[in-house]
Design an enzyme around this catalytic site. Structure first.
Site, PDB file in Angstrom:
ATOM      1  N   CYS A 243      72.459  25.745  48.023  1.00 36.35           N
ATOM      2  CA  CYS A 243      72.622  24.424  48.912  1.00 36.35           C
ATOM      3  C   CYS A 243      72.446  24.725  50.418  1.00 36.35           C
ATOM      4  O   CYS A 243      72.792  24.118  51.254  1.00 36.35           O
ATOM      5  CB  CYS A 243      74.352  24.123  48.670  1.00 36.35           C
ATOM      6  SG  CYS A 243      74.709  23.624  47.071  1.00 36.35           S
ATOM      7  N   HIS A 383      79.555  22.774  56.816  1.00 37.75           N
ATOM      8  CA  HIS A 383      79.240  22.660  55.488  1.00 37.75           C
ATOM      9  C   HIS A 383      80.442  22.146  54.812  1.00 37.75           C
ATOM     10  O   HIS A 383      80.068  21.039  53.815  1.00 37.75           O
ATOM     11  CB  HIS A 383      79.055  24.028  55.017  1.00 37.75           C
ATOM     12  CG  HIS A 383      78.597  24.387  53.538  1.00 37.75           C
ATOM     13  ND1 HIS A 383      77.541  23.752  53.049  1.00 37.75           N
ATOM     14  CD2 HIS A 383      79.026  24.789  52.527  1.00 37.75           C
ATOM     15  CE1 HIS A 383      77.078  24.076  51.877  1.00 37.75           C
ATOM     16  NE2 HIS A 383      78.199  24.580  51.516  1.00 37.75           N
ATOM     17  N   GLU A 394      84.665  29.256  56.534  1.00 40.50           N
ATOM     18  CA  GLU A 394      83.781  28.483  57.531  1.00 40.50           C
ATOM     19  C   GLU A 394      84.341  28.638  58.796  1.00 40.50           C
ATOM     20  O   GLU A 394      83.906  28.648  60.079  1.00 40.50           O
ATOM     21  CB  GLU A 394      83.054  27.209  57.117  1.00 40.50           C
ATOM     22  CG  GLU A 394      82.157  26.698  58.097  1.00 40.50           C
ATOM     23  CD  GLU A 394      81.546  25.168  57.667  1.00 40.50           C
ATOM     24  OE1 GLU A 394      80.507  24.669  58.191  1.00 40.50           O
ATOM     25  OE2 GLU A 394      81.957  24.746  56.614  1.00 40.50           O
ATOM     26  N   LYS A 414      80.200  15.511  53.899  1.00 43.74           N
ATOM     27  CA  LYS A 414      80.207  15.541  52.205  1.00 43.74           C
ATOM     28  C   LYS A 414      81.528  14.804  51.869  1.00 43.74           C
ATOM     29  O   LYS A 414      81.684  14.307  50.557  1.00 43.74           O
ATOM     30  CB  LYS A 414      80.326  17.062  51.763  1.00 43.74           C
ATOM     31  CG  LYS A 414      78.996  17.630  51.976  1.00 43.74           C
ATOM     32  CD  LYS A 414      79.204  19.149  51.512  1.00 43.74           C
ATOM     33  CE  LYS A 414      77.726  19.725  51.559  1.00 43.74           C
ATOM     34  NZ  LYS A 414      77.674  20.366  52.913  1.00 43.74           N
ATOM     35  N   HIS A 419      78.604  16.462  47.695  1.00 42.90           N
ATOM     36  CA  HIS A 419      77.640  17.680  48.091  1.00 42.90           C
ATOM     37  C   HIS A 419      76.398  17.483  47.567  1.00 42.90           C
ATOM     38  O   HIS A 419      76.185  17.692  46.201  1.00 42.90           O
ATOM     39  CB  HIS A 419      78.451  18.854  47.469  1.00 42.90           C
ATOM     40  CG  HIS A 419      77.911  20.105  48.103  1.00 42.90           C
ATOM     41  ND1 HIS A 419      76.558  20.234  48.798  1.00 42.90           N
ATOM     42  CD2 HIS A 419      77.947  21.396  47.890  1.00 42.90           C
ATOM     43  CE1 HIS A 419      76.396  21.396  48.927  1.00 42.90           C
ATOM     44  NE2 HIS A 419      77.405  22.154  48.338  1.00 42.90           N
ATOM     45  N   PHE A 478      75.268  29.361  46.782  1.00 44.18           N
ATOM     46  CA  PHE A 478      75.507  30.269  46.171  1.00 44.18           C
ATOM     47  C   PHE A 478      74.774  31.866  46.427  1.00 44.18           C
ATOM     48  O   PHE A 478      73.361  31.338  46.423  1.00 44.18           O
ATOM     49  CB  PHE A 478      75.230  29.859  44.664  1.00 44.18           C
ATOM     50  CG  PHE A 478      76.741  29.125  44.184  1.00 44.18           C
ATOM     51  CD1 PHE A 478      77.726  29.150  44.810  1.00 44.18           C
ATOM     52  CD2 PHE A 478      76.621  28.546  42.938  1.00 44.18           C
ATOM     53  CE1 PHE A 478      78.963  28.182  44.228  1.00 44.18           C
ATOM     54  CE2 PHE A 478      77.578  27.980  42.243  1.00 44.18           C
ATOM     55  CZ  PHE A 478      78.978  27.776  43.128  1.00 44.18           C
TER      56      PHE A 478
END
Length: 492
Positions: A243, A383, A394, A414, A419, A478
């Site tokens: 992502c 994010h 974050e 999002k 997402h 990831f």
């Protein structure tokens, strides 16, 4: 991609079959809640697959933060300054840029129950599914029927971006197309094409596999098909960092321009994973919200009651161009890309570092690359996936870099579109640039019970007027992939 919460001593445990009383479960820590730990295989017994020993202590990495330095001067060379001259997207709100941002400003949710496949037996039955998508005028009918949606979204978003930059096909044919490249990445690739190919193999044998199985599955095909259709012969490849993908592509594309290897780069991300394999896979990771009874309220970044992310899809593409080239052709300059950075947590496949060093160092490096001081940044498109660990990690990293956040706005796109995985950074870069151009930042919806550690204005539930001086857009994936890009209003 969303970071799944966990502890250092709890790694993922993979097995090819369900374990018995002397084996390990598929996951000993599911990312959102602890599941029952089963005893690991006893000595002498070698189960199939790979086991990460939960008793092992977390591997310590001695990491030293970058020394505090004053921000360097901004780039003055017109050949090395990178500007944005076009934008294109495919989203849950359609393919028009202004409509997309208007819906965000309204705080409208694009999340709904999935009907692309029968999800009635799935524990998660909703997502940011794109409906009524049309490729008319962008993809010929024969190819359109064959293509995976991942590449259909890419082609439409890419060509719309070129049109937005006044680079229609007739114009491109008058230019040196060896100086125009394409860099559109994806986290998953042609997942439907891949799944269909595997199903054909299992059910009917290899002779029934379509010849398009491999070409429409591999992750580089978006960039390739867009270049084939438009004749763009410059740097061409894809990046796949889950992502964080789209921001990685922006960063790499800008560097091609800065090094003099291209005048224009078509860059961004694309994804189409809302199908049985994609949704089922993320359910298996226990990363998704399970609010089937209220899907539009499921994605709630920084809210105490968040329970995972909501899947989305689409594509977001920017036309990045050297300022010198843009001025020569009289292009409409939308914004300026000041810089970016990419780093790795070097910690865990899905969990963020508890100290936030990977993210904070990425933000710091992006500002150094941009020639921007932390005090100049007053907007963060976060994010913010709505996972337990990722959201706070974050925020803590942001607070570590920006000591005074009293004038800062930070929002989560999002919360409304889900997402988009490899496409997320592309869609969010467009939202960031629209905030710069309109003077309005969209809300983070579903803010009911904010985490007390979140002391930055998240623009809860209603849009706010805000003049963006410098904005950053964060994307993490990831594998510990971190990426940050920096945008600002264009000032000659």
């Amino acid at each position: 991609m969303a970071s799944i919460a966990g502890t250092c001593s709890s790694g993922l445990i993979f097995k090819t079959k369900e374990s018995g009383s002397n084996g390990a479960s598929l996951f000993q820590y599911n990312g959102l809640r602890v599941v029952e730990k089963k005893q690991l295989a006893s000595a002498g017994h070698k189960p199939n697959g790979f086991i990460s020993n939960p008793a092992a202590k977390c591997r310590r990495i001695r990491a030293v933060a970058s020394p505090t330095v004053s921000a360097p001067k901004r780039e003055k060379d017109l050949k090395k300054r990178v500007v944005i001259t076009g934008m294109g997207l495919v989203s849950v709100f359609g393919s028009d840029i202004d409509t997309f941002y208007d819906k965000l400003l309204e705080g409208q949710s694009g999340i709904s129950l999935i009907d692309r496949f029968d999800a009635s037996t799935f524990s998660v039955q909703f997502g940011g599914q794109i409906r009524d998508f049309s490729s008319k005028g962008y993809i010929d009918g024969k190819n359109d029927r064959r293509l995976d949606d991942c590449w259909r979204y890419c082609l439409v978003a890419g060509k719309r971006a070129l049109d937005d930059a006044s680079l229609e096909q007739a114009v491109l044919e008058t230019m040196d197309r060896t100086r125009i490249g394409v860099l559109v990445g994806t986290g998953m690739g042609g997942l439907t094409a891949f799944s269909n190919g595997v199903e054909a193999l299992i059910q009917k044998g290899y002779k029934k596999i379509t010849p398009f199985f491999i070409p429409y599955s591999i992750t580089n095909m978006g960039s390739a098909l867009l270049a084939i259709d438009t004749g763009l012969m410059g740097p061409n490849y894809s990046i796949s960092t889950a992502c964080a993908t789209a921001n990685y592509c922006f960063y790499a594309a800008a560097n091609h321009i800065r090094r003099g290897e291209a005048d224009i780069m078509v860059a961004g991300g694309t994804e189409a994973a809302i199908m049985a394999t994609g949704v089922g896979g993320f359910i298996a990771c226990r990363a998704l919200s399970q609010r089937n009874n209220e899907p539009q309220k499921a994605s709630r970044p920084w809210d105490k009651d968040r329970d995972g992310f909501v899947m989305g899809e689409g594509s977001g593409v920017l036309i990045m161009e050297s300022l010198e080239h843009a001025l020569k052709r009289g292009a409409n300059i939308i914004a300026e890309y000041l810089g970016g950075a990419v780093t790795c947590d070097a910690h865990h496949m899905t969990d963020p570092r508890s100290d936030g060093l990977g993210v904070s160092s990425c933000i710091t490096k992006s500002l150094e690359d941009a020639g921007v001081s932390p005090e100049e940044v007053n907007y963060v498109n976060a994010h913010a996936t709505s996972t337990l660990a990722g959201d706070l990690a974050e925020v803590n990293a942001i607070k570590k870099v920006f000591k005074d956040t009293s004038e800062m706005k930070m929002n989560g796109t999002k919360s409304m579109i889900g997402h988009g995985l490899g496409a997320a950074g592309g869609l969010e870069a467009i939202a960031t640039i629209k905030a710069i151009n309109t003077g309005w930042v969209h809300p983070t919806i579903n803010q009911y019970n904010l985490e007390p550690d979140v002391t930055i204005d998240t623009v809860p539930n209603l849009k706010k007027q805000h003049e963006v001086n410098v904005g950053i857009s964060n994307s993490f994936g990831f594998g510990g992939h971190n990426s940050v890009v920096v945008f600002a209003p264009f000032r000659p």
